[in-house]
Design an enzyme around this catalytic site. Sequence first.
Site: not given
Ligand code: CMC
Length: 435
Positions: A311, A369
């Site tokens: 998240h 989710d």
């Molecule tokens: N699976 C695998 N790796 C992940 C995931 C995941 N779901 N989420 C983040 N990472 C890794 C990412 O590859 C990165 O690794 P590294 O540092 O080695 O490059 C690290 O964790 C940080 O990731 P980030 O993209 O900078 O994290 P973020 O805070 O920008 O992303 C997110 C948040 C929600 C977009 C992401 O965690 C994601 O894509 N999750 C899956 C989709 C999901 O479940 N979304 C629902 C969010 S809750 C609904 C709401 O409140 O609206």
Amino acid sequence: MSGMANGSVTISLDGTNKSLTLPLLNGSLGPPVADIRKLYGNLGIFTYDPGYGETASCESKITYIDGDLGILLYRGYPIEELAEHASFIEVAYLLLNGDLPNPAELAEFDQGVRRHTMLHEQLRRFYEGFRRDAHPMAVICGVVGALSAFYHDSLDITNPGHRRISAFRLIAKMPTIAAWAYKYATGQPFVYPNNELGYAENFLYMMNAVPAEPFKGSPVLARAMDRILTLHADHEQNASTSTVRLAGSTGANPFACIAAGIASLWGPAHGGANEAVLRMLGEIGNVTAIPDFIAKVKDRHSNVRLMGFGHRVYKNYDPRAKIMQRTCHEVLEELGIKDDPLLDLAVELEKIALEDDYFVSRKLYPNVDFYSGIILKAMGFPTSMFTVLFAVARTVGWISQWKEMIEDPSQRIGRPRQLYTGSVERHYLPIEKRG
Ligand code: CMC
């Protein structure tokens, strides 16, 4: 602005003798914020913050999130307590008005919402303008936007009475609008609301009843739906809420603002993740395939993510996910689903991920989710309705945030600045002189 100034931060402009001391404003919880309102006037610079990840765009008293500790408070109350003890209507009152209602206030509010559940008959025709296979988010976005043309008695947003009735209308009509989008897609007749029923019950009734058979609702499913609505009711300044505030800052009609919020929520990075969780579980297929899938997720080049994990704000277990997990078991038991392969898969996947260093070191925990898709699927919702349900719940948050903004004396039209990197001034050349 009621944030207390306590401390300051000084910015000095390298290469000049100019500097500026900015007050640090302290809220009741959360980190202090630097008040940069005099920055451009004094130093001639803007700040750069794409996605506004470091910017407090407003002052708010509604919702607080501590992503590191996994805390979510509505008006100071932990989400766990509200999900356990309060009804969604009570939560709606709390978000809108700031405090929990006493019995008389709750009864009056509940009646107020029930009185407004019907749609203007003319609005029925809007549905017929859509293809039957239109995405229900497109349909509800259009129908909610159209509401702005129906209520000429309450167009003055500076009038508290008009704001109040618009809030009632929006909260009350959203379940009807959403259920009719579903009925339209399936070709079944629209079911009119029954105001004898509670909010979640009425929604399930309008979704599932057909004129040819008596409808028997389930209190367990109604309670689960009520809880899902509570969990999604607000989440402070996320993309759709900020969209509602930005649209509303111009003085736009509240129904039009909520339609803008629905459009923003529709995107897969925001409201569409529970649909993606179900797709992922389907693709994994069974428990023995989990290690291979996890290996793919950990492979930097694969672009595969564990959906329902991670998240932007929560770097801990999303407090809503725990409640969802419990609700999921209750719903499956009520429906007599003893062994749900998707649930078994989800539980095993969660267990493995929570122990795996890749996820632990990146603070990736289940989000709201992870389980909600399984619950909604078991309750018979098609995946295209998942985000619609989110919109029904979030409407109360959107309208509370809109109301707070309109009532904030420091509110101005939203107008971000930019870092311009385009061409400097140049002059028009007649076409025959261009090479
Ligand atoms: N699976 C695998 N790796 C992940 C995931 C995941 N779901 N989420 C983040 N990472 C890794 C990412 O590859 C990165 O690794 P590294 O540092 O080695 O490059 C690290 O964790 C940080 O990731 P980030 O993209 O900078 O994290 P973020 O805070 O920008 O992303 C997110 C948040 C929600 C977009 C992401 O965690 C994601 O894509 N999750 C899956 C989709 C999901 O479940 N979304 C629902 C969010 S809750 C609904 C709401 O409140 O609206």
